[in-house]
Scaffold this active site. Sequence first.
Site, mmCIF file in Angstrom:
data_model
loop_
_atom_site.group_PDB
_atom_site.id
_atom_site.type_symbol
_atom_site.label_atom_id
_atom_site.label_comp_id
_atom_site.label_asym_id
_atom_site.label_seq_id
_atom_site.Cartn_x
_atom_site.Cartn_y
_atom_site.Cartn_z
ATOM 1 N N GLU A 327 26.192 13.607 -6.636
ATOM 2 C CA GLU A 327 25.244 12.513 -6.762
ATOM 3 C C GLU A 327 25.942 11.204 -6.413
ATOM 4 O O GLU A 327 26.983 10.873 -6.997
ATOM 5 C CB GLU A 327 24.708 12.416 -8.196
ATOM 6 C CG GLU A 327 23.843 13.575 -8.624
ATOM 7 C CD GLU A 327 23.248 13.352 -10.011
ATOM 8 O OE1 GLU A 327 22.151 13.869 -10.250
ATOM 9 O OE2 GLU A 327 23.876 12.668 -10.844
ATOM 10 N N CYS A 328 25.378 10.455 -5.475
ATOM 11 C CA CYS A 328 25.865 9.130 -5.110
ATOM 12 C C CYS A 328 27.365 9.166 -4.811
ATOM 13 O O CYS A 328 27.772 9.678 -3.785
ATOM 14 C CB CYS A 328 25.504 8.118 -6.190
ATOM 15 S SG CYS A 328 25.537 6.401 -5.619
#
Length: 436
Positions: A327-328
């Site tokens: 994530e990210c």
Amino acid sequence: MIPDGLIISAPASGTGKTTLMLGLLGAFRAAGLEVQPFKSGPDYIDPAFHRAASGRFSVNLDTWAMGEDRISGLIGAADGADLVLAEGSMGLFDGVAQAGESGTGASADLSALTGWPVVLVLDVSGQAQSAAAVALGFSQMRQDVSVAGVVLNRVASPRHEALVRVGMEAVGIRVFGALPRRASIEVPERHLGLVQAEETPELDRIIADAAEFVAAHVDLDAIRVAAAGTRLVGSGPVAVIPPGQRIALARDAAFSFVYPHLLDGWRAAGAEILPFSPLADEAPDESADCCWLPGGYPELHGGELAAAARFRQGLRQFSETRPVHGECGGYMAMGAAIIDREGVRHEMAGLLGLVTSYEKRKMHLGYRLAELSAPVPGHGPGARLRGHEFHYSTILDQPDMALARVVDANGDTVPETGSRRGHATGTFFHLIAEAT
């Protein structure tokens, strides 16, 4: 049993909510009370400060991404506490235009849902009696939201405080206290908000100072009496579909942004979490059946991650047979390279072809609703996921297949679709909950 609660909110960001929140948590704790903190909205930095001040894990409650049942379950974290304090996000009524699962994400929606009254923090610098007009407007904006009173912040002098109090008395707004301006207890900030709690060397001193400061200038007994009963049941952690039975979770200063309710939900579903540190050049546990790389600040540790040969090689070998999801920041670390703000290129794990740059900064911010076109750990194709995106990186190259169709809270298409290659998947948004 769930205790009475309050929401600490304000007309806007930057008015002193966090200072008051940390001060109240610290002051009540020093007085021997157990206070359960919550955070309204998708902030993943404030809860770590709440935990340091209160000694209890803080939990995100998000009306756009979470339904009433999930919020009710998460409020169960307050069982056995003496008081609930929830810190709002942005301004009290600030949310998105279109409601999600149980609201627009505004702190006011959480107040209406739970029944917790609001303590409004007002920055009164540059005004006196006029501050009462702001407070009155907020108190009358919504009939289903109760403003218990205000705490005045950045008061210039006793005379200034007296003038503001005159205005508040004239319109019937209760003043719980007045805080003079004091820079020594302000928490340092970075481009994504506050610097992380574990990166704040003076954190204990800041919390102690804030507790002493608030206790000296705010009527703690009146604050506690103003709290009201919670309308929701608070059934306890809600099981969340885990990405695997044994989850290798990257966890250090570069990869720290994962919502506590997800970890609790995975554990409630029977999953086991196996932390490892990429910055310490550790590879994911071989006994794990999936690997999860949360967001964080990999761009600040690009050189260390590029030099972490054991981590990078271990992650590549893991992904040959088992799913890896990022994530990210975790997504960026799975890519080919990260270019830092000085223009230096750092080679990453190479599970995906993604190349991102902080030299060319652009803010990406907002709620995200994704419909998966391929599976991610724990969710199959067609699953609809709600999350939040906040970063300043720019995509220079993204050659892999798109992972999902992504829209913002208004339903407008978002170009950051995430990507997939083999067992590797990644998104720029942080998962909060499945959409109903």
